[in-house]
Design a protein around this motif. Structure first.
Motif, PDB file in Angstrom:
ATOM      1  N   SER A   1       0.764  -1.269  -0.042  1.00 32.74           N
ATOM      2  CA  SER A   1       0.194  -0.076   0.026  1.00 32.74           C
ATOM      3  C   SER A   1       0.839   1.148   0.138  1.00 32.74           C
ATOM      4  O   SER A   1       2.061   1.149   0.364  1.00 32.74           O
ATOM      5  CB  SER A   1      -0.972   0.113   1.088  1.00 32.74           C
ATOM      6  OG  SER A   1      -0.216   0.170   2.394  1.00 32.74           O
ATOM      7  N   THR A   2       0.277   2.232  -0.415  1.00 30.11           N
ATOM      8  CA  THR A   2       0.941   3.650  -0.092  1.00 30.11           C
ATOM      9  C   THR A   2       1.826   3.785   1.253  1.00 30.11           C
ATOM     10  O   THR A   2       2.780   4.198   1.203  1.00 30.11           O
ATOM     11  CB  THR A   2       0.128   4.709  -0.453  1.00 30.11           C
ATOM     12  OG1 THR A   2      -0.671   4.602  -1.608  1.00 30.11           O
ATOM     13  CG2 THR A   2       0.782   6.171  -0.663  1.00 30.11           C
ATOM     14  N   SER A   3       0.946   3.623   2.323  1.00 33.04           N
ATOM     15  CA  SER A   3       1.437   3.843   3.551  1.00 33.04           C
ATOM     16  C   SER A   3       2.803   2.888   3.602  1.00 33.04           C
ATOM     17  O   SER A   3       3.727   3.377   4.246  1.00 33.04           O
ATOM     18  CB  SER A   3       0.536   3.653   4.569  1.00 33.04           C
ATOM     19  OG  SER A   3      -0.607   4.183   4.469  1.00 33.04           O
TER      20      SER A   3
ATOM     21  N   PHE B   1      -1.558  14.481   3.872  1.00 34.47           N
ATOM     22  CA  PHE B   1      -2.256  13.491   4.352  1.00 34.47           C
ATOM     23  C   PHE B   1      -1.880  12.773   5.572  1.00 34.47           C
ATOM     24  O   PHE B   1      -0.853  12.586   5.540  1.00 34.47           O
ATOM     25  CB  PHE B   1      -2.489  12.551   2.935  1.00 34.47           C
ATOM     26  CG  PHE B   1      -3.428  11.492   2.946  1.00 34.47           C
ATOM     27  CD1 PHE B   1      -5.004  11.734   2.636  1.00 34.47           C
ATOM     28  CD2 PHE B   1      -3.196  10.306   3.538  1.00 34.47           C
ATOM     29  CE1 PHE B   1      -5.866  11.087   2.704  1.00 34.47           C
ATOM     30  CE2 PHE B   1      -4.532   9.344   3.638  1.00 34.47           C
ATOM     31  CZ  PHE B   1      -5.608   9.523   3.161  1.00 34.47           C
TER      32      PHE B   1
ATOM     33  N   THR C   1      -1.892   9.794   6.979  1.00 36.09           N
ATOM     34  CA  THR C   1      -1.099   8.894   7.075  1.00 36.09           C
ATOM     35  C   THR C   1       0.491   9.162   6.856  1.00 36.09           C
ATOM     36  O   THR C   1       0.957   8.285   7.322  1.00 36.09           O
ATOM     37  CB  THR C   1      -1.789   7.492   5.875  1.00 36.09           C
ATOM     38  OG1 THR C   1      -0.905   6.309   6.467  1.00 36.09           O
ATOM     39  CG2 THR C   1      -1.198   7.852   4.472  1.00 36.09           C
ATOM     40  N   ASP C   2       0.710   9.826   5.849  1.00 33.26           N
ATOM     41  CA  ASP C   2       2.073  10.137   5.693  1.00 33.26           C
ATOM     42  C   ASP C   2       2.673  10.689   7.023  1.00 33.26           C
ATOM     43  O   ASP C   2       4.017  10.511   7.031  1.00 33.26           O
ATOM     44  CB  ASP C   2       2.094  11.082   4.442  1.00 33.26           C
ATOM     45  CG  ASP C   2       1.731  10.885   3.114  1.00 33.26           C
ATOM     46  OD1 ASP C   2       0.517  10.114   3.233  1.00 33.26           O
ATOM     47  OD2 ASP C   2       2.443  10.874   2.134  1.00 33.26           O
TER      48      ASP C   2
ATOM     49  N   THR D   1       3.338  15.521  -0.533  1.00 33.65           N
ATOM     50  CA  THR D   1       2.557  14.974  -1.494  1.00 33.65           C
ATOM     51  C   THR D   1       2.334  15.986  -2.521  1.00 33.65           C
ATOM     52  O   THR D   1       2.161  17.345  -2.388  1.00 33.65           O
ATOM     53  CB  THR D   1       1.194  14.831  -0.696  1.00 33.65           C
ATOM     54  OG1 THR D   1       1.516  13.668   0.318  1.00 33.65           O
ATOM     55  CG2 THR D   1      -0.050  14.086  -1.717  1.00 33.65           C
TER      56      THR D   1
ATOM     57  N   TYR E   1      -4.293  16.764  -0.820  1.00 32.05           N
ATOM     58  CA  TYR E   1      -5.604  16.137  -1.041  1.00 32.05           C
ATOM     59  C   TYR E   1      -6.548  16.819  -0.955  1.00 32.05           C
ATOM     60  O   TYR E   1      -7.728  16.529  -1.415  1.00 32.05           O
ATOM     61  CB  TYR E   1      -5.300  14.709  -0.202  1.00 32.05           C
ATOM     62  CG  TYR E   1      -5.836  14.880   1.424  1.00 32.05           C
ATOM     63  CD1 TYR E   1      -4.918  15.704   2.161  1.00 32.05           C
ATOM     64  CD2 TYR E   1      -7.089  14.628   1.819  1.00 32.05           C
ATOM     65  CE1 TYR E   1      -5.161  15.844   3.435  1.00 32.05           C
ATOM     66  CE2 TYR E   1      -7.102  14.946   3.220  1.00 32.05           C
ATOM     67  CZ  TYR E   1      -6.078  15.499   4.096  1.00 32.05           C
ATOM     68  OH  TYR E   1      -6.542  15.813   5.236  1.00 32.05           O
TER      69      TYR E   1
ATOM     70  N   ASP F   1       4.840  11.796  -2.591  1.00 32.99           N
ATOM     71  CA  ASP F   1       3.692  11.038  -2.720  1.00 32.99           C
ATOM     72  C   ASP F   1       2.854  11.301  -3.763  1.00 32.99           C
ATOM     73  O   ASP F   1       2.464  12.696  -3.734  1.00 32.99           O
ATOM     74  CB  ASP F   1       2.956  11.197  -1.162  1.00 32.99           C
ATOM     75  CG  ASP F   1       1.976  10.406  -1.201  1.00 32.99           C
ATOM     76  OD1 ASP F   1       1.228   9.955  -2.336  1.00 32.99           O
ATOM     77  OD2 ASP F   1       1.431   9.868  -0.099  1.00 32.99           O
TER      78      ASP F   1
ATOM     79  N   ALA G   1       0.012  10.253  -4.998  1.00 37.32           N
ATOM     80  CA  ALA G   1      -1.155   9.950  -4.691  1.00 37.32           C
ATOM     81  C   ALA G   1      -2.444  10.564  -5.676  1.00 37.32           C
ATOM     82  O   ALA G   1      -3.118  10.004  -6.242  1.00 37.32           O
ATOM     83  CB  ALA G   1      -2.105   9.857  -3.343  1.00 37.32           C
ATOM     84  N   HIS G   2      -2.042  11.880  -5.626  1.00 38.77           N
ATOM     85  CA  HIS G   2      -3.234  12.883  -6.344  1.00 38.77           C
ATOM     86  C   HIS G   2      -2.446  13.344  -7.576  1.00 38.77           C
ATOM     87  O   HIS G   2      -2.941  14.304  -8.282  1.00 38.77           O
ATOM     88  CB  HIS G   2      -3.602  13.881  -5.310  1.00 38.77           C
ATOM     89  CG  HIS G   2      -4.613  13.371  -4.464  1.00 38.77           C
ATOM     90  ND1 HIS G   2      -5.804  12.848  -4.569  1.00 38.77           N
ATOM     91  CD2 HIS G   2      -4.203  12.785  -2.947  1.00 38.77           C
ATOM     92  CE1 HIS G   2      -6.560  12.544  -3.517  1.00 38.77           C
ATOM     93  NE2 HIS G   2      -5.349  12.406  -2.437  1.00 38.77           N
TER      94      HIS G   2
ATOM     95  N   CYS H   1      -0.327   5.791  -5.360  1.00 37.34           N
ATOM     96  CA  CYS H   1      -1.625   4.907  -5.180  1.00 37.34           C
ATOM     97  C   CYS H   1      -1.985   4.432  -6.238  1.00 37.34           C
ATOM     98  O   CYS H   1      -2.292   5.033  -7.375  1.00 37.34           O
ATOM     99  CB  CYS H   1      -2.545   6.069  -4.346  1.00 37.34           C
ATOM    100  SG  CYS H   1      -4.211   5.416  -3.880  1.00 37.34           S
TER     101      CYS H   1
ATOM    102  N   TYR I   1      -5.358   3.032  -6.848  1.00 39.99           N
ATOM    103  CA  TYR I   1      -6.987   3.006  -6.566  1.00 39.99           C
ATOM    104  C   TYR I   1      -7.429   4.549  -7.010  1.00 39.99           C
ATOM    105  O   TYR I   1      -8.643   4.474  -6.976  1.00 39.99           O
ATOM    106  CB  TYR I   1      -7.497   2.282  -5.592  1.00 39.99           C
ATOM    107  CG  TYR I   1      -7.016   2.884  -4.043  1.00 39.99           C
ATOM    108  CD1 TYR I   1      -7.524   3.998  -3.516  1.00 39.99           C
ATOM    109  CD2 TYR I   1      -6.029   2.235  -3.207  1.00 39.99           C
ATOM    110  CE1 TYR I   1      -7.123   4.638  -2.319  1.00 39.99           C
ATOM    111  CE2 TYR I   1      -5.699   2.820  -2.031  1.00 39.99           C
ATOM    112  CZ  TYR I   1      -6.224   4.116  -1.630  1.00 39.99           C
ATOM    113  OH  TYR I   1      -5.858   4.650  -0.258  1.00 39.99           O
ATOM    114  N   LYS I   2      -6.630   5.513  -7.145  1.00 40.30           N
ATOM    115  CA  LYS I   2      -7.101   6.807  -7.346  1.00 40.30           C
ATOM    116  C   LYS I   2      -7.047   7.007  -8.666  1.00 40.30           C
ATOM    117  O   LYS I   2      -8.043   6.241  -9.577  1.00 40.30           O
ATOM    118  CB  LYS I   2      -6.497   7.632  -6.598  1.00 40.30           C
ATOM    119  CG  LYS I   2      -6.755   7.577  -5.100  1.00 40.30           C
ATOM    120  CD  LYS I   2      -5.728   8.566  -4.206  1.00 40.30           C
ATOM    121  CE  LYS I   2      -6.125   8.362  -2.646  1.00 40.30           C
ATOM    122  NZ  LYS I   2      -4.977   8.707  -1.833  1.00 40.30           N
TER     123      LYS I   2
HETATM  124  C1  PLP Z   1      -4.928   8.084  -0.509  1.00 41.10           C
HETATM  125  C2  PLP Z   1      -3.738   8.701   0.047  1.00 41.10           C
HETATM  126  C3  PLP Z   1      -3.011   7.658   0.792  1.00 41.10           C
HETATM  127  C4  PLP Z   1      -3.435   6.384   0.807  1.00 41.10           C
HETATM  128  O1  PLP Z   1      -2.714   5.590   1.575  1.00 41.10           O
HETATM  129  P1  PLP Z   1      -3.153   3.968   1.808  1.00 41.10           P
HETATM  130  O2  PLP Z   1      -1.868   3.431   2.289  1.00 41.10           O
HETATM  131  O3  PLP Z   1      -3.410   3.451   0.367  1.00 41.10           O
HETATM  132  O4  PLP Z   1      -4.298   3.915   2.601  1.00 41.10           O
HETATM  133  C5  PLP Z   1      -1.513   8.092   1.077  1.00 41.10           C
HETATM  134  N1  PLP Z   1      -1.322   9.259   0.997  1.00 41.10           N
HETATM  135  C6  PLP Z   1      -1.875  10.085   0.229  1.00 41.10           C
HETATM  136  C7  PLP Z   1      -1.471  11.619   0.148  1.00 41.10           C
HETATM  137  C8  PLP Z   1      -3.234   9.925  -0.198  1.00 41.10           C
HETATM  138  O5  PLP Z   1      -3.890  10.673  -0.794  1.00 41.10           O
END
Ligand code: PLP
Length: 420
Positions: A96-98, A129, A131-132, A172, A176, A201, A203-204, A224, A226-227
């Motif tokens: 996963s991204t995380s 985001f 999680t980062d 990022t 987001y 990152d 993701a977007h 990511c 799934y986006k």
């Molecule tokens: C969506 C997103 C993630 C998602 O992380 P997962 O490990 O897939 O849950 C991480 N970082 C950013 C900036 C995001 O937008």
């Protein structure tokens, strides 16, 4: 662009219009949330069914070799690479991204630490985001609290926050929440001038706009699946490491798939060649197969001008949405939080509004799917592969109607769900 008729003409003249047909989009829905979960590519159900029935069901374990399952992380990585300005063999799909962020941050800290052990700060944005930021906190704790997270309040403060203490600048590329786009080349250069490395990152940004990892001098990147890559819910993510760093450190999630010879089954770890050492365990074959279909929807844009053409359309869509919402919703209390300047904007438009959650629910009830980001953001993603100019027009009209009628005040729109 002043009338819906103009939008119809623009859709008719859009050379990218046929790409929409690659997706199963439910009738009556305007899907402005592909920045959170890309829609289902038409090719995916049959591909997954073939992998399940043919490869798994019939060929069983032989498929690791005969169907090339074992090569999927590298093969899908090579498909993603040109979308983000990476070379062949530099990027893999995995985890996963995380989780991938944990790997690259650990590697970046280790590389910087070898050259200058006094560097102890990871610079990022408070509005990154979560999680980062959480991954930094967990990793830092594991490393005995040696690193601190230094958060800036706005992008303009980043250059001044970089200095002799900085180990890593972690950003990022497209925020987001606001959709603001960083200048990867300028910030990578600023980080390098300060003696630090960068972790980006995507993701977007991956699949939303042209990304130039090598040309812009990035050090590490994750993204990511799934986006904007349309890989399906929970799709594998990806990792890229600049070739100049890839052999310097082995990354700490040293599972067998990242081993130089996993099927020798020896007790000692020996890191694989290149980015393959950023693999950890067995890839999810079904999810990788779906991700491959998703990435193919973007590669299908190549004959039409690829990511550059998608970017031009994306900016035209977001510009039109800003123009229409401001024309139709003036005085309703919406505040644009996305940069107006095209060069500073990703592929989404966000407005702050005090009661953003119920407004978002009322819009969904009208078939316009955007999303809400706490505490007060209405977020609309415009994926140029399938969004039309008429969709933009109609979405702005729906937002105006929701606000003018006050229907968002209805009790049914107040209840908060677990996932927003
Ligand atoms: C969506 C997103 C993630 C998602 O992380 P997962 O490990 O897939 O849950 C991480 N970082 C950013 C900036 C995001 O937008």
């Amino acid at each position: 662009m002043t009338t819906r008729e103009d939008c119809l003409l623009r859709d008719a003249a859009d050379p990218l219009a046929p790409l929409r047909d690659q997706f199963e989009l439910p009738p009556g829905v305007i899907y402005l949330d592909g920045n959170s979960l890309g829609p289902l590519p038409r090719a995916t159900p049959d591909r997954i069914a073939a992998v399940i029935r043919g490869e798994w069901g019939t060929d069983l374990i032989k498929s690791w070799n005969s169907a090339g399952w074992i090569d999927l992380p590298a093969d899908v990585g090579d498909q993603i690479a040109p979308l983000v300005g990476a070379g062949a063999g530099e990027l893999i799909a995995a985890d996963s991204t995380s989780v991938n962020l944990f790997k690259v941050l650990a590697a970046a800290l280790r590389i910087v630490g070898e050259d200058d052990p006094a560097r102890c700060e990871i610079v990022s944005e408070r509005d990154n985001f979560p999680t980062d930021l959480y991954i930094v906190q967990g990793l830092s704790e594991l490393l005995g609290g040696r690193y601190t997270l230094r958060l800036v309040e706005s992008a303009d403060e980043i250059p001044a926050a970089l200095g002799p203490k900085t180990a890593v600048l972690m950003l990022t590329q497209v925020n987001y929440r606001t959709g603001a786009l960083h200048d990867m080349a300028a910030l990578s250069a600023a980080a390098h001038a300060a003696g630090a490395l960068t972790v980006w990152d995507l993701a977007h940004s991956a699949g939303a706009l042209p990304v130039a990892l090598n040309d812009d001098g990035a050090d590490f990147a994750i993204g990511c699946g799934y986006k904007y890559l349309n890989g399906g819910p929970g799709a594998p993510a990806f990792v890229w490491v600049a070739p100049r760093h890839v052999s310097r450190f082995r990354q700490p999630l040293s599972g067998w798939m990242g081993h130089a010879r996993p099927f020798d089954f020896v007790p000692g770890y020996e890191a694989g060649e290149g980015v393959a050492r950023y693999l950890c365990g067995t890839p999810s074959v079904l999810a990788m197969s779906a991700l491959e279909c998703g990435v193919e929807t973007l590669l299908a844009a190549e004959p039409y001008g690829g990511m550059a053409a998608l970017r031009a359309k994306s900016l035209a869509l977001t510009e039109l949405f800003i123009e229409r919402v401001e024309a139709r919703c003036a005085g309703q209390g919406l505040t644009l939080v996305t940069p107006r300047e095209a060069a500073r904007r990703g592929s989404q438009v966000s407005f702050a509004f005090d009661s953003a959650w119920p407004v978002c629910q009322a819009l969904i009830a009208r078939g316009v799917i955007g999303d809400f980001r706490a505490p007060d953001i209405l977020r609309f993603g415009f994926a140029p592969l399938y969004i039309r100019f008429t969709d933009v027009w109609d979405a702005a009209e729906a937002l105006a109607a929701v606000l003018e009628t006050g229907e968002w005040l209805e009790a049914r729109f107040a209840e908060r769900s677990a996932v927003t």
